[in-house]
Design a protein around this motif. Structure first.
Motif, PDB file in Angstrom:
ATOM      1  N   HIS A  93       6.227 -27.604  41.122  1.00 25.23           N
ATOM      2  CA  HIS A  93       6.424 -29.046  40.927  1.00 25.23           C
ATOM      3  C   HIS A  93       5.135 -29.626  40.373  1.00 25.23           C
ATOM      4  O   HIS A  93       4.044 -29.341  40.877  1.00 25.23           O
ATOM      5  N   SER A  95       3.699 -33.416  39.659  1.00 26.20           N
ATOM      6  CA  SER A  95       3.969 -34.843  39.786  1.00 26.20           C
ATOM      7  C   SER A  95       3.791 -35.530  38.436  1.00 26.20           C
ATOM      8  O   SER A  95       2.910 -35.156  37.649  1.00 26.20           O
ATOM      9  N   GLN A 240       6.567 -38.059  44.902  1.00 31.34           N
ATOM     10  CA  GLN A 240       7.307 -36.903  44.385  1.00 31.34           C
ATOM     11  C   GLN A 240       6.800 -35.606  45.004  1.00 31.34           C
ATOM     12  O   GLN A 240       7.583 -34.717  45.350  1.00 31.34           O
ATOM     13  N   GLY A 241       5.473 -35.484  45.131  1.00 33.29           N
ATOM     14  CA  GLY A 241       4.915 -34.300  45.751  1.00 33.29           C
ATOM     15  C   GLY A 241       5.316 -34.199  47.212  1.00 33.29           C
ATOM     16  O   GLY A 241       5.645 -33.106  47.708  1.00 33.29           O
ATOM     17  N   THR A 244       8.889 -33.000  47.472  1.00 31.34           N
ATOM     18  CA  THR A 244       8.991 -31.569  47.171  1.00 31.34           C
ATOM     19  C   THR A 244       8.563 -30.731  48.365  1.00 31.34           C
ATOM     20  O   THR A 244       9.223 -29.746  48.721  1.00 31.34           O
ATOM     21  N   LEU A 245       7.461 -31.102  49.002  1.00 28.17           N
ATOM     22  CA  LEU A 245       6.994 -30.366  50.167  1.00 28.17           C
ATOM     23  C   LEU A 245       7.974 -30.479  51.325  1.00 28.17           C
ATOM     24  O   LEU A 245       8.238 -29.490  52.030  1.00 28.17           O
ATOM     25  N   GLU A 247      11.223 -30.959  51.169  1.00 31.59           N
ATOM     26  CA  GLU A 247      12.396 -30.144  50.870  1.00 31.59           C
ATOM     27  C   GLU A 247      12.098 -28.663  51.079  1.00 31.59           C
ATOM     28  O   GLU A 247      12.934 -27.910  51.599  1.00 31.59           O
ATOM     29  N   ALA A 248      10.914 -28.217  50.686  1.00 34.41           N
ATOM     30  CA  ALA A 248      10.537 -26.815  50.884  1.00 34.41           C
ATOM     31  C   ALA A 248      10.449 -26.479  52.371  1.00 34.41           C
ATOM     32  O   ALA A 248      10.869 -25.397  52.800  1.00 34.41           O
ATOM     33  N   LYS A 376       6.225 -22.115  47.096  1.00 32.67           N
ATOM     34  CA  LYS A 376       6.506 -23.211  46.165  1.00 32.67           C
ATOM     35  C   LYS A 376       5.193 -23.905  45.815  1.00 32.67           C
ATOM     36  O   LYS A 376       4.610 -24.623  46.629  1.00 32.67           O
ATOM     37  N   VAL A 378       2.758 -26.745  44.260  1.00 25.82           N
ATOM     38  CA  VAL A 378       2.895 -28.195  44.071  1.00 25.82           C
ATOM     39  C   VAL A 378       1.625 -28.737  43.432  1.00 25.82           C
ATOM     40  O   VAL A 378       0.527 -28.564  43.970  1.00 25.82           O
ATOM     41  N   GLN A 380       0.336 -32.018  42.885  1.00 20.81           N
ATOM     42  CA  GLN A 380       0.354 -33.477  43.093  1.00 20.81           C
ATOM     43  C   GLN A 380      -0.786 -34.157  42.342  1.00 20.81           C
ATOM     44  O   GLN A 380      -0.637 -35.292  41.891  1.00 20.81           O
TER      45      GLN A 380
END
Length: 396
Positions: A93, A95, A240-241, A244-245, A247-248, A376, A378, A380
Motif C-alpha cells: 500500500h 498512501s 489510508q495507511g 490498510t494496517l 484490515e491486515a 503486507k 505499507v 504511509q
C-alpha cells in the motif's frame, strides 16, 4: 563504462550493478563514465519545488512501481540479514499524495523573516515551506498564518517547533519552545486559534504541554469510536495507511475472539476488532484515553497500563489468548517476542515501523515454532525511506 541502477538502498541512494551508490537515481537509470545520468523507465518528475533539498521526501524522483519495489526490498533484505526465509509479500500500500495528517516542523526567525518547514536532508537547516505534496490541505493551509504568528512570538531572533495533527474537530497544534508571555501574546494566540478554527492549541516550553485553546474536547475516531487525543499521542500517519494496517490485522487474527493487543496505544487495532480484548499499553495517558473510549462505546476491551519492556506478558498469560496483536515502537519487542515464542498462541498479527527490528523479532518467533505466513508492506510516509508493515505468524 556504463553502470545501471539495479536497486534502491535503505537510505534512498541508487545502487549500480558494480555496487556504487549514486544519490537521486532511479531503478533502470544508466550512469555513464563522465557522471551523467541517463533516465530509465522508473524515473519520475518530482512534483515539489523543494525536492531534493527538503528532508521530508527522499524518493520523489522514482515512480510508484519502483517505490513499491523499494518497500518490498527493504523488508526482504532485513529478513535475509537475519537468516529468515522470505514469505509471500503482498502488494504494498502506498498512501496517496496530500494525505499526511500529522507532521512536525522547525521554525526560526531572523529579523522579520520566519522560516518554517522540515529540515534539509542530513542538516539542521530549515527549508522554508511554500508547497507540500504530502501534507493534508487542512494542515498546509495553516503554514502561512503560523509563519505570521511565529514572527510575532519568536521575536527578531528565535527558534521553536510546531507539531500539527488533524483531529476530528480540526487541526491540533502544539508550539514547542515558542514564548507566549503577557496578555498581548496570549490574546494573539487565542485570536489565531479562533480565526483558523483550531481544535486545540497548546504550548510547551520544556515543562510539558499547556493547553491555551480547546473549545471542545479533542478526539480522534478509531474503529468507529471517538477517543480522547492526549498531547503527543501516537497516531498512524494517514487514514489510508491506518485502514490498510487494520484490515491486515483483521485478516491475520482471523476468527479469534479472545485477543490481546500489545502496545495498544489509543486503540487503533483494539477498537477495530471483535471479541473480548485485553489492550496493554505503557503510556498512562493513552491507556486512560482508550479505557474511556471503550467504556463509552460499550466495547469489551480491558485496558492494562503496563510497561511491556520491563514486564512483558509471560507465556502463561499469553496462552489464554487465541490471537495476539503486537505493534511495538521502532526498537521492536525482543523481550515480548521471546515470551510469545514460548506460548501456545495460535496466531500473531505483527505490525512494525522498522523492518530491521521486525526481522530480529521474527527470527525469535520462528525459532520458537511459528511460521511467517505473509507480509503486507505499507508506505504511509510517501516518497520517504520509512517502511511499515503488517505480518501474520501462526503455529499448528
Amino acid at each position: 563504462m556504463t553502470d545501471t541502477i539495479v536497486r534502491i538502498a535503505a537510505r534512498g541512494d541508487g545502487v549500480t550493478e558494480t555496487g556504487r551508490h549514486i544519490p537521486f537515481t532511479a531503478l533502470g537509470d544508466r550512469v555513464h563514465a563522465d557522471g551523467t545520468i541517463e533516465p530509465g523507465p522508473h524515473r519520475a518528475e518530482p512534483p515539489c519545488r523543494h525536492f531534493p533539498e527538503c528532508g521530508g521526501c527522499q524518493l520523489q524522483h522514482v515512480d510508484d512501481t519502483a517505490y513499491a519495489g523499494f518497500l518490498v526490498d527493504r523488508i526482504a533484505s532485513a529478513l535475509m540479514g537475519q537468516g529468515v526465509a522470505v514469505p509471500e509479500i503482498l502488494p504494498p500500500h502506498i498512501s496517496p499524495t496530500v494525505s499526511r495528517r500529522r507532521a512536525s516542523f522547525r521554525a526560526e526567525s531572523r529579523g522579520r523573516q520566519v522560516r518554517l518547514g522540515f529540515n534539509a536532508e542530513k542538516s539542521s537547516r530549515i527549508v522554508d515551506m511554500h508547497e507540500c505534496f504530502i501534507l493534508r490541505p487542512e494542515l498546509f493551509a495553516l503554514v502561512e498564518p503560523l509563519r505570521r504568528l511565529l514572527g510575532e512570538l519568536l521575536g527578531p531572533r528565535g527558534s521553536g517547533g510546531v507539531r500539527m495533527t488533524l483531529a476530528d474537530q480540526g487541526p491540533d497544534i502544539l508550539l514547542e519552545n515558542v514564548p507566549v508571555a503577557g496578555l498581548q501574546a496570549t490574546e494573539r494566540v487565542t485570536d489565531f486559534a479562533n480565526a483558523h478554527r483550531i481544535a486545540r492549541l497548546a504550548t510547551d516550553d520544556g515543562d510539558g504541554p499547556q493547553t491555551r485553546w480547546e473549545p471542545e474536547p479533542v478526539t480522534i475516531t478509531l474503529g468507529g469510536a471517538p477517543v480522547p487525543l492526549p498531547q503527543g499521542a501516537f497516531l498512524q500517519a494517514t487514514d489510508q495507511g491506518e485502514a490498510t494496517l487494520v484490515e491486515a490485522v483483521r485478516e491475520a487474527v482471523g476468527p479469534a475472539r479472545i485477543l490481546a493487543d500489545l502496545f495498544a496505544g489509543l486503540g487503533t487495532f483494539a477498537l477495530s476488532l471483535q471479541g473480548r480484548i485485553l489492550a496493554v499499553e505503557g503510556g498512562r495517558d493513552a491507556a486512560l484515553a482508550l479505557k474511556s473510549a471503550a467504556n463509552r462505546a460499550q466495547r469489551t476491551i480491558f485496558v492494562d497500563h503496563r510497561d511491556l519492556f520491563r514486564r512483558p506478558l509471560d507465556e502463561q498469560e499469553l496462552s489464554r489468548f487465541e490471537a495476539v496483536v503486537i505493534d511495538p515502537p521502532r526498537a521492536g519487542a525482543r523481550e515480548q517476542a521471546e515470551m510469545l515464542a514460548r506460548s501456545s498462541v495460535s496466531r500473531i498479527a505483527s505490525v512494525s515501523c522498522n523492518p530491521s527490528t521486525f526481522a530480529r523479532d521474527a527470527k525469535i518467533l520462528i525459532e520458537g515454532g511459528y511460521g511467517l505466513d505473509w507480509i503486507k508492506p505499507v508506505g504511509q510516509f510517501r516518497w520517504s525511506t520509512h517502511v511499515e508493515l503488517a505480518a501474520r505468524f501462526s503455529r499448528e
